[in-house]
Design a protein around this motif. Structure first.
Motif, PDB file in Angstrom:
ATOM      1  N   ALA A   1       0.839  -1.208   0.000  1.00 31.26           N
ATOM      2  CA  ALA A   1       0.000   0.000   0.000  1.00 31.26           C
ATOM      3  C   ALA A   1       0.869   1.252   0.000  1.00 31.26           C
ATOM      4  O   ALA A   1       0.599   2.216  -0.726  1.00 31.26           O
ATOM      5  CB  ALA A   1      -0.927   0.002   1.214  1.00 31.26           C
ATOM      6  N   GLY A   2       1.927   1.230   0.799  1.00 36.81           N
ATOM      7  CA  GLY A   2       2.830   2.367   0.833  1.00 36.81           C
ATOM      8  C   GLY A   2       3.559   2.558  -0.484  1.00 36.81           C
ATOM      9  O   GLY A   2       3.763   3.689  -0.936  1.00 36.81           O
ATOM     10  N   ALA A   3       3.946   1.442  -1.098  1.00 38.32           N
ATOM     11  CA  ALA A   3       4.609   1.518  -2.403  1.00 38.32           C
ATOM     12  C   ALA A   3       3.682   2.116  -3.448  1.00 38.32           C
ATOM     13  O   ALA A   3       4.103   2.924  -4.292  1.00 38.32           O
ATOM     14  CB  ALA A   3       5.078   0.130  -2.831  1.00 38.32           C
ATOM     15  N   GLN A   4       2.404   1.752  -3.398  1.00 33.64           N
ATOM     16  CA  GLN A   4       1.435   2.302  -4.344  1.00 33.64           C
ATOM     17  C   GLN A   4       1.257   3.799  -4.129  1.00 33.64           C
ATOM     18  O   GLN A   4       1.182   4.571  -5.091  1.00 33.64           O
ATOM     19  CB  GLN A   4       0.088   1.593  -4.210  1.00 33.64           C
ATOM     20  N   LEU A   5       1.205   4.215  -2.858  1.00 33.17           N
ATOM     21  CA  LEU A   5       1.063   5.640  -2.575  1.00 33.17           C
ATOM     22  C   LEU A   5       2.270   6.416  -3.102  1.00 33.17           C
ATOM     23  O   LEU A   5       2.114   7.462  -3.742  1.00 33.17           O
ATOM     24  CB  LEU A   5       0.905   5.873  -1.079  1.00 33.17           C
ATOM     25  N   LEU A   6       3.473   5.906  -2.850  1.00 31.46           N
ATOM     26  CA  LEU A   6       4.661   6.589  -3.357  1.00 31.46           C
ATOM     27  C   LEU A   6       4.681   6.612  -4.878  1.00 31.46           C
ATOM     28  O   LEU A   6       5.063   7.620  -5.491  1.00 31.46           O
ATOM     29  CB  LEU A   6       5.919   5.882  -2.825  1.00 31.46           C
ATOM     30  N   ARG A   7       4.243   5.520  -5.498  1.00 31.88           N
ATOM     31  CA  ARG A   7       4.173   5.466  -6.960  1.00 31.88           C
ATOM     32  C   ARG A   7       3.184   6.505  -7.484  1.00 31.88           C
ATOM     33  O   ARG A   7       3.447   7.205  -8.480  1.00 31.88           O
ATOM     34  CB  ARG A   7       3.774   4.065  -7.403  1.00 31.88           C
TER      35      ARG A   7
END
Length: 211
Positions: free
Chosen positions: A199-205
């Motif tokens: 989820a955090g990776a998606q937000l940063l992306r």
């Protein structure tokens, strides 16, 4: 490797290398720096932060970080604050009876959460607006990792007349608090996207894709 360049601001406070690795993992050229030229030239600037509001502000001022943030925002250049890196964007913070002046990019005071158990540590859901850029593609059950005892608990900036209103994301731990803000080029999260898995990776992306 993406041609997008992101700088993680090194001012002596924050999960610098965790943030760097999380951003690098999504295929972005990232550098940890306290050099104003690098911080100002990057497509995006990440301002992490852990610990006390006062200590973070002293560290930020020691490298001229508040000026870097202000200069970038004056030119419409994106900035992302994380955890205490979000808190210091407000006017001031009060911890243990000590009031410290923040960057003042947003009005309001960061204060202790009214909760039976502190710190608020662990995974929690958030209430994001439907048109959020940061949370695009995520559902209401998505969880993010929090570690904090203080937060901004109300939004005091009036909606602009001509510009798009800010996108506010809320969460709750004892009391309701701001979990994220998207306000033009300035965005921030109270949780740690670099510790929030997919989820955090998606937000940063999502943030990087908006640069």
């Amino acid at each position: 490797m993406s041609t997008t360049k992101v700088a993680v601001l090194d001012y002596g406070s924050g999960n610098l290398h965790s943030a760097m690795r999380a951003i690098a993992r999504i295929g972005v050229d990232v550098e940890v720096t306290s050099d104003p030229k690098v911080a100002l030239a990057a497509d995006g600037l990440v301002v992490p932060g852990v610990g006390a509001f006062d200590a973070c502000m002293r560290g930020l001022r020691s490298v001229g970080g508040e000026k870097m943030i202000g200069t970038r925002l004056a030119g419409g250049r994106p900035v992302l604050g994380i955890c205490v890196g979000m808190q210091i964007l407000f006017e001031d913070g009060i911890e243990h009876g000590i009031e410290t002046e923040g960057c003042g990019e947003w009005p309001g005071t960061v204060e202790r959460l009214d909760a039976p158990v502190l710190p608020h540590m662990g995974w929690n859901t958030v209430e994001a607006p439907a048109d959020s850029v940061l949370f695009a593609g995520m559902d209401a059950d998505t969880r993010f990792y929090f570690v904090h005892s203080y937060a901004a608990q109300k939004w005091e900036l009036p909606d602009p007349e001509r510009l798009a209103p800010p996108k506010l994301t809320w969460a709750e731990h004892g009391s309701r608090f701001l979990a994220a803000v998207e306000n033009g080029p300035l965005s921030a999260t109270q949780f740690h996207p670099e510790k929030s898995g997919d989820a955090g990776a998606q937000l940063l992306r999502n943030w990087v894709n908006s640069l």
